[in-house]
Design an enzyme around this catalytic site. Structure first.
Site, PDB file in Angstrom:
ATOM      1  N   GLU A   1     -10.107 -10.805  -7.057  1.00 33.48           N
ATOM      2  CA  GLU A   1      -9.145  -9.691  -7.006  1.00 33.48           C
ATOM      3  C   GLU A   1      -8.106  -9.810  -8.129  1.00 33.48           C
ATOM      4  O   GLU A   1      -7.761  -8.810  -8.761  1.00 33.48           O
ATOM      5  CB  GLU A   1      -8.458  -9.668  -5.635  1.00 33.48           C
ATOM      6  CG  GLU A   1      -9.417  -9.241  -4.522  1.00 33.48           C
ATOM      7  CD  GLU A   1      -8.781  -9.172  -3.138  1.00 33.48           C
ATOM      8  OE1 GLU A   1      -9.405  -8.598  -2.246  1.00 33.48           O
ATOM      9  OE2 GLU A   1      -7.660  -9.688  -2.961  1.00 33.48           O
TER      10      GLU A   1
ATOM     11  N   TYR B   1     -13.137  -2.608  -2.284  1.00 31.88           N
ATOM     12  CA  TYR B   1     -13.538  -2.431  -0.878  1.00 31.88           C
ATOM     13  C   TYR B   1     -15.051  -2.280  -0.717  1.00 31.88           C
ATOM     14  O   TYR B   1     -15.499  -1.703   0.277  1.00 31.88           O
ATOM     15  CB  TYR B   1     -12.809  -1.224  -0.275  1.00 31.88           C
ATOM     16  CG  TYR B   1     -11.348  -1.481   0.055  1.00 31.88           C
ATOM     17  CD1 TYR B   1     -10.968  -2.566   0.859  1.00 31.88           C
ATOM     18  CD2 TYR B   1     -10.346  -0.637  -0.417  1.00 31.88           C
ATOM     19  CE1 TYR B   1      -9.636  -2.798   1.172  1.00 31.88           C
ATOM     20  CE2 TYR B   1      -9.003  -0.873  -0.106  1.00 31.88           C
ATOM     21  CZ  TYR B   1      -8.665  -1.955   0.694  1.00 31.88           C
ATOM     22  OH  TYR B   1      -7.341  -2.186   1.010  1.00 31.88           O
TER      23      TYR B   1
ATOM     24  N   ASN C   1      -1.768   0.153   7.141  1.00 34.89           N
ATOM     25  CA  ASN C   1      -1.312  -1.157   7.665  1.00 34.89           C
ATOM     26  C   ASN C   1      -0.475  -1.928   6.633  1.00 34.89           C
ATOM     27  O   ASN C   1      -0.474  -3.134   6.589  1.00 34.89           O
ATOM     28  CB  ASN C   1      -2.499  -1.981   8.173  1.00 34.89           C
ATOM     29  CG  ASN C   1      -3.518  -2.261   7.087  1.00 34.89           C
ATOM     30  OD1 ASN C   1      -3.341  -1.854   5.936  1.00 34.89           O
ATOM     31  ND2 ASN C   1      -4.565  -2.974   7.437  1.00 34.89           N
TER      32      ASN C   1
ATOM     33  N   HIS D   1      -2.280  -5.337   1.821  1.00 34.79           N
ATOM     34  CA  HIS D   1      -3.571  -6.045   1.746  1.00 34.79           C
ATOM     35  C   HIS D   1      -3.289  -7.432   1.200  1.00 34.79           C
ATOM     36  O   HIS D   1      -2.464  -7.597   0.306  1.00 34.79           O
ATOM     37  CB  HIS D   1      -4.528  -5.308   0.798  1.00 34.79           C
ATOM     38  CG  HIS D   1      -5.691  -6.149   0.386  1.00 34.79           C
ATOM     39  ND1 HIS D   1      -6.829  -6.234   1.141  1.00 34.79           N
ATOM     40  CD2 HIS D   1      -5.861  -6.986  -0.668  1.00 34.79           C
ATOM     41  CE1 HIS D   1      -7.668  -7.091   0.546  1.00 34.79           C
ATOM     42  NE2 HIS D   1      -7.105  -7.552  -0.551  1.00 34.79           N
TER      43      HIS D   1
ATOM     44  N   PHE E   1     -14.799   4.639   8.017  1.00 33.20           N
ATOM     45  CA  PHE E   1     -13.468   4.922   7.467  1.00 33.20           C
ATOM     46  C   PHE E   1     -13.399   4.774   5.948  1.00 33.20           C
ATOM     47  O   PHE E   1     -12.349   4.998   5.342  1.00 33.20           O
ATOM     48  CB  PHE E   1     -12.403   4.023   8.121  1.00 33.20           C
ATOM     49  CG  PHE E   1     -12.637   2.535   7.973  1.00 33.20           C
ATOM     50  CD1 PHE E   1     -12.328   1.867   6.797  1.00 33.20           C
ATOM     51  CD2 PHE E   1     -13.153   1.794   9.033  1.00 33.20           C
ATOM     52  CE1 PHE E   1     -12.525   0.502   6.665  1.00 33.20           C
ATOM     53  CE2 PHE E   1     -13.345   0.414   8.913  1.00 33.20           C
ATOM     54  CZ  PHE E   1     -13.042  -0.225   7.723  1.00 33.20           C
TER      55      PHE E   1
ATOM     56  N   LYS F   1       0.813  -1.226   0.000  1.00 32.46           N
ATOM     57  CA  LYS F   1       0.000   0.000   0.000  1.00 32.46           C
ATOM     58  C   LYS F   1       0.848   1.278   0.000  1.00 32.46           C
ATOM     59  O   LYS F   1       2.049   1.228   0.294  1.00 32.46           O
ATOM     60  CB  LYS F   1      -0.912  -0.031   1.220  1.00 32.46           C
ATOM     61  CG  LYS F   1      -1.915  -1.178   1.231  1.00 32.46           C
ATOM     62  CD  LYS F   1      -2.760  -1.093   2.492  1.00 32.46           C
ATOM     63  CE  LYS F   1      -3.902  -2.090   2.489  1.00 32.46           C
ATOM     64  NZ  LYS F   1      -4.764  -1.909   3.661  1.00 32.46           N
TER      65      LYS F   1
HETATM   66  P1  CMP Z   1      -7.230  -4.198   4.251  1.00 33.58           P
HETATM   67  O1  CMP Z   1      -6.776  -5.534   4.719  1.00 33.58           O
HETATM   68  O2  CMP Z   1      -6.772  -3.698   2.934  1.00 33.58           O
HETATM   69  O3  CMP Z   1      -8.839  -4.201   4.274  1.00 33.58           O
HETATM   70  C1  CMP Z   1      -9.620  -3.072   4.567  1.00 33.58           C
HETATM   71  C2  CMP Z   1      -8.798  -1.885   4.938  1.00 33.58           C
HETATM   72  O4  CMP Z   1      -9.515  -0.873   5.629  1.00 33.58           O
HETATM   73  C3  CMP Z   1      -7.741  -2.311   5.952  1.00 33.58           C
HETATM   74  O5  CMP Z   1      -6.776  -3.127   5.350  1.00 33.58           O
HETATM   75  C4  CMP Z   1      -7.274  -0.949   6.461  1.00 33.58           C
HETATM   76  O6  CMP Z   1      -6.403  -0.287   5.548  1.00 33.58           O
HETATM   77  C5  CMP Z   1      -8.620  -0.207   6.503  1.00 33.58           C
HETATM   78  N1  CMP Z   1      -9.217  -0.247   7.860  1.00 33.58           N
HETATM   79  C6  CMP Z   1      -9.690  -1.320   8.526  1.00 33.58           C
HETATM   80  N2  CMP Z   1     -10.170  -0.970   9.751  1.00 33.58           N
HETATM   81  C7  CMP Z   1     -10.016   0.373   9.832  1.00 33.58           C
HETATM   82  C8  CMP Z   1     -10.322   1.327  10.826  1.00 33.58           C
HETATM   83  N3  CMP Z   1     -10.894   0.974  11.974  1.00 33.58           N
HETATM   84  N4  CMP Z   1     -10.040   2.619  10.600  1.00 33.58           N
HETATM   85  C9  CMP Z   1      -9.460   2.992   9.443  1.00 33.58           C
HETATM   86  N5  CMP Z   1      -9.138   2.125   8.429  1.00 33.58           N
HETATM   87  C10 CMP Z   1      -9.402   0.824   8.634  1.00 33.58           C
END
Ligand code: CMP
Length: 160
Positions: free
Chosen positions: A126, A49, A112, A115, A57, A9
């Site tokens: 995907e 998503y 984070n 993904h 969020f 990411k």
């Molecule tokens: P990902 O595994 O790509 O799947 C959904 C994404 O939403 C996740 O990683 C984070 O980047 C984002 N995400 C999930 N939970 C939260 C949260 N509580 N607040 C902000 N972003 C979130």
């Protein structure tokens, strides 16, 4: 063998963690079948998503994921989806176990690092959404015979 999709990411790219993340997958024994840098457009991210569209969020997630390009990969290996998910760790960086990618490099819910597809149906969808067939390469890696046992290779071949 099973395929899974990984997105490295924008936060990982800004923080120069691409090599570190790719290195972990290579060292584990997963095979890179496809890899490219791509600016993910909001329309593609909204589809990717869609299951989060009612979350608070969601808007910020789309903005962050489309802020700069990401690195997209298709990784292949035996049980690759669960192997990669374990290496990635739980979603929230502060909660993720040390030793996992998120546990070692993230202290955020949103930013984070990575993904990874959550199950086989999602992985197939995907990969089909973000890769053309010709971008996924079929080749035998030289260390393949040292990564799996004869049984693991034999069972896989018998399943085909
Ligand atoms: P990902 O595994 O790509 O799947 C959904 C994404 O939403 C996740 O990683 C984070 O980047 C984002 N995400 C999930 N939970 C939260 C949260 N509580 N607040 C902000 N972003 C979130």
């Amino acid at each position: 063998m099973q395929q899974t999709m990984v997105i490295i990411k924008p936060d990982a790219i800004n923080r120069c963690l691409v090599g570190e993340v790719v290195k972990r997958f290579e060292q584990k024994g997963l095979q890179i079948k496809a890899m490219k840098m791509q600016a993910l457009q909001p329309y593609a991210l909204k589809e990717h998503y869609a299951h989060h569209k009612d979350k608070g969020f969601y808007g910020e997630l789309i903005k962050y994921m489309s802020s700069i390009p990401s690195i997209l990969m298709v990784l292949e290996g035996k049980d690759a989806i669960s192997v990669v998910r374990k290496m990635v760790g739980s979603t929230q960086g502060r909660e993720a176990a040390p030793g996992t990618i998120r546990g070692d490099y993230s202290v955020s819910n949103q930013s984070n690092i990575i993904h990874a597809s959550e199950n086989e149906k999602v992985a197939k969808a995907e990969i089909a959404r973000l890769f053309k067939d010709e971008e996924i390469h079929d080749y035998k890696k030289m260390d393949f015979d040292w990564i799996y046992s004869r049984d693991e290779k034999y069972i896989e071949k018998a399943k085909r």
